[in-house]
Design a protein around this motif. Structure first.
Motif, PDB file in Angstrom:
ATOM      1  N   THR A  92      51.830  15.965 -16.068  1.00  0.00           N
ATOM      2  CA  THR A  92      52.904  15.281 -16.766  1.00  0.00           C
ATOM      3  C   THR A  92      53.858  14.637 -15.788  1.00  0.00           C
ATOM      4  O   THR A  92      54.274  15.257 -14.820  1.00  0.00           O
ATOM      5  CB  THR A  92      53.669  16.285 -17.647  1.00  0.00           C
ATOM      6  OG1 THR A  92      52.753  16.937 -18.496  1.00  0.00           O
ATOM      7  CG2 THR A  92      54.699  15.566 -18.496  1.00  0.00           C
ATOM      8  N   LEU A  93      54.181  13.374 -16.049  1.00  0.00           N
ATOM      9  CA  LEU A  93      55.167  12.687 -15.236  1.00  0.00           C
ATOM     10  C   LEU A  93      56.487  13.438 -15.369  1.00  0.00           C
ATOM     11  O   LEU A  93      56.964  13.669 -16.462  1.00  0.00           O
ATOM     12  CB  LEU A  93      55.317  11.246 -15.725  1.00  0.00           C
ATOM     13  CG  LEU A  93      56.291  10.343 -14.971  1.00  0.00           C
ATOM     14  CD1 LEU A  93      55.805  10.121 -13.556  1.00  0.00           C
ATOM     15  CD2 LEU A  93      56.426   9.026 -15.703  1.00  0.00           C
ATOM     16  N   TRP A 123      53.579  16.102  -9.631  1.00  0.00           N
ATOM     17  CA  TRP A 123      52.205  15.666  -9.864  1.00  0.00           C
ATOM     18  C   TRP A 123      51.209  16.812  -9.896  1.00  0.00           C
ATOM     19  O   TRP A 123      50.049  16.616 -10.247  1.00  0.00           O
ATOM     20  CB  TRP A 123      51.773  14.615  -8.840  1.00  0.00           C
ATOM     21  CG  TRP A 123      52.119  14.898  -7.397  1.00  0.00           C
ATOM     22  CD1 TRP A 123      53.222  14.485  -6.737  1.00  0.00           C
ATOM     23  CD2 TRP A 123      51.340  15.632  -6.452  1.00  0.00           C
ATOM     24  NE1 TRP A 123      53.202  14.914  -5.446  1.00  0.00           N
ATOM     25  CE2 TRP A 123      52.044  15.617  -5.233  1.00  0.00           C
ATOM     26  CE3 TRP A 123      50.116  16.302  -6.508  1.00  0.00           C
ATOM     27  CZ2 TRP A 123      51.569  16.245  -4.088  1.00  0.00           C
ATOM     28  CZ3 TRP A 123      49.634  16.925  -5.367  1.00  0.00           C
ATOM     29  CH2 TRP A 123      50.362  16.898  -4.182  1.00  0.00           C
ATOM     30  N   SER A 124      51.633  18.002  -9.551  1.00  0.00           N
ATOM     31  CA  SER A 124      50.755  19.170  -9.715  1.00  0.00           C
ATOM     32  C   SER A 124      51.562  20.441  -9.597  1.00  0.00           C
ATOM     33  O   SER A 124      52.491  20.531  -8.786  1.00  0.00           O
ATOM     34  CB  SER A 124      49.642  19.182  -8.659  1.00  0.00           C
ATOM     35  OG  SER A 124      48.833  20.328  -8.804  1.00  0.00           O
ATOM     36  N   THR A 125      51.208  21.415 -10.471  1.00  0.00           N
ATOM     37  CA  THR A 125      51.743  22.761 -10.314  1.00  0.00           C
ATOM     38  C   THR A 125      50.638  23.739  -9.961  1.00  0.00           C
ATOM     39  O   THR A 125      50.848  24.950  -9.960  1.00  0.00           O
ATOM     40  CB  THR A 125      52.427  23.221 -11.617  1.00  0.00           C
ATOM     41  OG1 THR A 125      51.444  23.275 -12.666  1.00  0.00           O
ATOM     42  CG2 THR A 125      53.551  22.299 -12.003  1.00  0.00           C
ATOM     43  N   GLY A 126      49.438  23.190  -9.671  1.00  0.00           N
ATOM     44  CA  GLY A 126      48.303  24.040  -9.317  1.00  0.00           C
ATOM     45  C   GLY A 126      47.705  24.767 -10.499  1.00  0.00           C
ATOM     46  O   GLY A 126      46.897  25.688 -10.317  1.00  0.00           O
ATOM     47  N   GLY A 146      53.645  20.143  -6.335  1.00  0.00           N
ATOM     48  CA  GLY A 146      53.639  18.916  -5.563  1.00  0.00           C
ATOM     49  C   GLY A 146      54.559  17.916  -6.243  1.00  0.00           C
ATOM     50  O   GLY A 146      54.472  17.705  -7.457  1.00  0.00           O
ATOM     51  N   VAL A 147      55.458  17.322  -5.481  1.00  0.00           N
ATOM     52  CA  VAL A 147      56.411  16.372  -6.046  1.00  0.00           C
ATOM     53  C   VAL A 147      56.315  15.059  -5.279  1.00  0.00           C
ATOM     54  O   VAL A 147      55.846  15.018  -4.138  1.00  0.00           O
ATOM     55  CB  VAL A 147      57.854  16.917  -5.995  1.00  0.00           C
ATOM     56  CG1 VAL A 147      57.990  18.151  -6.850  1.00  0.00           C
ATOM     57  CG2 VAL A 147      58.258  17.200  -4.551  1.00  0.00           C
ATOM     58  N   ALA A 158      53.841  20.679 -15.403  1.00  0.00           N
ATOM     59  CA  ALA A 158      54.503  19.458 -14.935  1.00  0.00           C
ATOM     60  C   ALA A 158      55.087  18.732 -16.138  1.00  0.00           C
ATOM     61  O   ALA A 158      54.421  18.569 -17.149  1.00  0.00           O
ATOM     62  CB  ALA A 158      53.494  18.571 -14.211  1.00  0.00           C
ATOM     63  N   HIS A 159      56.317  18.267 -16.020  1.00  0.00           N
ATOM     64  CA  HIS A 159      56.951  17.636 -17.166  1.00  0.00           C
ATOM     65  C   HIS A 159      58.057  16.704 -16.693  1.00  0.00           C
ATOM     66  O   HIS A 159      58.522  16.787 -15.553  1.00  0.00           O
ATOM     67  CB  HIS A 159      57.559  18.695 -18.107  1.00  0.00           C
ATOM     68  CG  HIS A 159      58.556  19.572 -17.431  1.00  0.00           C
ATOM     69  ND1 HIS A 159      58.173  20.642 -16.660  1.00  0.00           N
ATOM     70  CD2 HIS A 159      59.915  19.529 -17.394  1.00  0.00           C
ATOM     71  CE1 HIS A 159      59.253  21.236 -16.176  1.00  0.00           C
ATOM     72  NE2 HIS A 159      60.328  20.571 -16.593  1.00  0.00           N
ATOM     73  N   ILE A 160      58.469  15.810 -17.590  1.00  0.00           N
ATOM     74  CA  ILE A 160      59.565  14.897 -17.263  1.00  0.00           C
ATOM     75  C   ILE A 160      60.897  15.615 -17.452  1.00  0.00           C
ATOM     76  O   ILE A 160      61.139  16.204 -18.502  1.00  0.00           O
ATOM     77  CB  ILE A 160      59.537  13.653 -18.173  1.00  0.00           C
ATOM     78  CG1 ILE A 160      58.298  12.816 -17.860  1.00  0.00           C
ATOM     79  CG2 ILE A 160      60.788  12.815 -17.984  1.00  0.00           C
ATOM     80  CD1 ILE A 160      58.242  11.547 -18.648  1.00  0.00           C
TER      81      ILE A 160
END
Length: 599
Positions: A10-11, A27-30, A89-90, A157-159
């Motif tokens: 999620t963006l 862009w990733s939480t694994g 990852g950001v 992952a979220h906005i």
């Protein structure tokens, strides 16, 4: 090249800067993603340890529209910064200001478009088991691009759509002021390190007591200035990456696996190894599933039928298999006359014009006044053109259902041999044109002609006398400017009927006296061409790398037979088309000599 894998998340902008058109994304939480291979279901995980993720290709990479990379319009923006901290990852992404991107940017700001998918390659996996579930963890991997997509897979992952409150300019209160300023300075150094900015940038911000927010804005401005248009004189490099889940990519891996079953000597690539023992029906099941088709309750025959009628995958699979088999057979097919010509390429189907330069001008003694005279070189021209030769074969649905690899491997092998046979016959027909005198050249005389000094006055069998005459004729050939040139006889070309006789005259025999020594032993190499129609005519030729003579060409980029495949052109199954763009001609007569042989 490693396969590109994608996973949706999620963006997640921590804040959106409408003026700079930037957003911070997670862009990733694994998070684990369920996948399936031939061994069954498994959970894929991504290690977010800093030493496991190579960010070198993500910083500066493109933000894409659903992983599409066919045209510039698919690029929505670029990745300005990226990092991992062991938990997530950001990245900081900047969206293009092009008019066609504006609706996307508006939807991102309003929270309508929130989801992203990161594309990545995996260099190393670690396999384990967690509560009875097979787990594959990427312990060395490289994110390649970030895409906006409609469906998320990573729930972590979220906005973060809340606006970021501007940070106050830091002051130095009594007591803990040093600690507060030190924290801001640490943040400034971190921003500079991520952006690749130097110590001068850091010192300038610290000296004026800049806030962390000011440091980020200054870094963004510096990066934007760096990324301005630059004129380059080098050729652009375009890299195409295939998705790990792309059915076309899977189909080619399956095609390679089928070829390995036909040719056990073939070393399977790592991506294709998973299909090493799969049947055609099992491949059909996986490809249908990847394309979203239900396979529940389908028999092997029904799965193959549905795959043939609803996708192009079997065309890709069998086209890859047939192409590999065909090329191997084509390269192994014997052709005597082919080694006597020079291979080249042509850019298109227009006539190939070959210009032959004459001999270099002789040097002249320098006169009393030291004047050096200019020399000239004569030239001559010959031409031929590329033509297209093609056939097709059909592989029926029954053969695919029966997993009968031998049936279409035999067809493919024969088609490869047929392509090589086509080339050889065209070369032989060229040499034997005009009743054995060869094609007409630009002087309107055939290749083998008395005026060319490369044709025996009367036919005779191979002997010391006739071989000596042939060698002398080549050694005394004159160039365009009527001067003796160097032509070294190398090959003796004969039909099968003269093979034994030729071997006798070329053999090394221990002679008892000098008169019995074979002068041609080891000086010529015999080439047997079974397609020659005359049982008596023989030829002496020079090395094609030494002097122009027979030349054959392929269309540039299409050397050898090319394979195209498609499901159901005219048969219930897959059809394979073999296309050969090939042409040949003689560009000079001086390297070939013909003797009609004994009647």
């Amino acid at each position: 090249m490693a396969d590109l894998i994608t996973r949706r998340s999620t963006l997640a902008p921590a804040s959106i800067d409408a003026q700079a058109r930037t957003a911070e994304v997670v862009w990733s939480t694994g998070a684990g993603v369920r996948r399936r291979d031939l061994s069954g279901p498994y959970e894929e995980r991504l290690s977010l340890a800093p030493d496991a993720v190579d960010l070198s290709r993500l910083i500066g990479a493109s933000v894409l529209d659903a992983h599409r990379q066919d045209a510039v319009r698919d690029v929505l923006g670029t990745v300005r910064e990226a990092s991992v901290d062991g938990r997530q990852g950001v990245a900081l992404v900047q969206f293009s200001a092009r008019p066609e991107v504006e609706p996307v940017w508006q939807d991102v700001m309003s929270g309508i478009l929130r989801h992203i998918s990161v594309g990545y390659t995996v260099e190393q996996w670690a396999e384990s088991t967690d509560k009875g579930v097979r787990v594959l963890t990427a312990t060395s991997w490289t994110p390649i691009e970030i895409s906006l997509v409609p469906t998320p897979a990573d729930p972590g992952a979220h906005i973060r759509m809340e606006e970021r409150m501007p940070e106050p300019v830091p002051t130095i209160p009594e007591g803990d002021g040093v600690h507060t300023r030190a924290a801001v300075n640490a943040e400034i150094r971190s921003v500079a390190r991520v952006a690749g900015l130097g110590q001068d940038f850091v010192d300038g911000l610290i000296d004026r007591d800049a806030s962390a927010d000011e440091a980020r804005r200054a870094a963004f401005a510096e990066l934007a200035q760096r990324s301005g248009p630059t004129i380059r004189t080098e050729q652009p490099r375009v890299e195409h990456l295939a998705s790990h889940d792309d059915p076309d990519t899977r189909a080619r891996q399956m095609g390679e696996a089928l070829y390995a079953r036909i040719n056990p000597a073939h070393a399977l690539s790592e991506p294709a190894r998973r299909y090493a023992y799969s049947t055609c029906a099992e491949m059909a099941r996986e490809l249908l599933s990847l394309r979203g088709h239900s396979v529940t309750g389908l028999s092997p025959a029904a799965m193959v039928t549905r795959a043939l009628h609803t996708t192009s995958d079997f065309g890709i699979i069998l086209g890859d298999t047939v192409g590999r088999t065909l090329r191997a057979a084509y390269q192994a097919a014997p052709s005597g006359i082919r080694q006597l010509g020079r291979q080249t390429t042509a850019r298109d189907f227009r006539a190939v014009n070959k210009i032959m330069l004459g001999e270099a001008p002789l040097l002249e003694k320098l006169g009393e006044h030291g004047e050096i005279k200019a020399g000239t070189m004569a030239e001559a021209r010959e031409a031929y053109k590329i033509e297209t030769w093609a056939r097709k074969i059909g592989i029926t649905r029954q053969v695919i259902v029966n997993d009968d690899l031998g049936a279409f491997s035999d067809l493919a092998r024969r088609m490869g041999q047929g392509a090589a046979e086509t080339e050889a016959r065209l070369l032989v027909e060229l040499v034997e044109a005009n009743s054995g005198n060869g094609p007409k050249l630009s002087d309107n005389k055939p290749l083998f002609h008395a005026d060319h000094g490369n044709k025996a006055g009367s036919g005779a069998a191979i002997s010391d006398t006739t071989l000596s005459a042939a060698r002398l004729a080549l050694r005394t050939q004159k160039g365009i400017e009527d001067r003796i040139i160097r032509v070294t006889p190398k090959y003796l070309l004969v039909p099968p009927a003269l093979e034994t006789e030729a071997e006798r005259w070329l053999a090394s025999v221990a002679a008892a006296k000098a008169a019995d020594v074979n002068p041609f032993a080891g000086s010529l190499t015999m080439v047997v061409e079974p397609r020659l129609s005359s049982v008596s005519r023989w030829y002496i030729t020079a090395d094609p790398s030494e002097i122009d003579g027979l030349e054959f060409a392929y269309l540039s980029g299409s050397e050898g037979p090319q394979v195209e495949s498609k499901s159901g052109w005219d048969v219930d199954g897959v059809e394979i088309r073999v296309i050969l763009d090939f042409g040949a001609g003689f560009v000079d007569h001086r390297g070939w000599y013909a003797n009609a042989g004994a009647a």
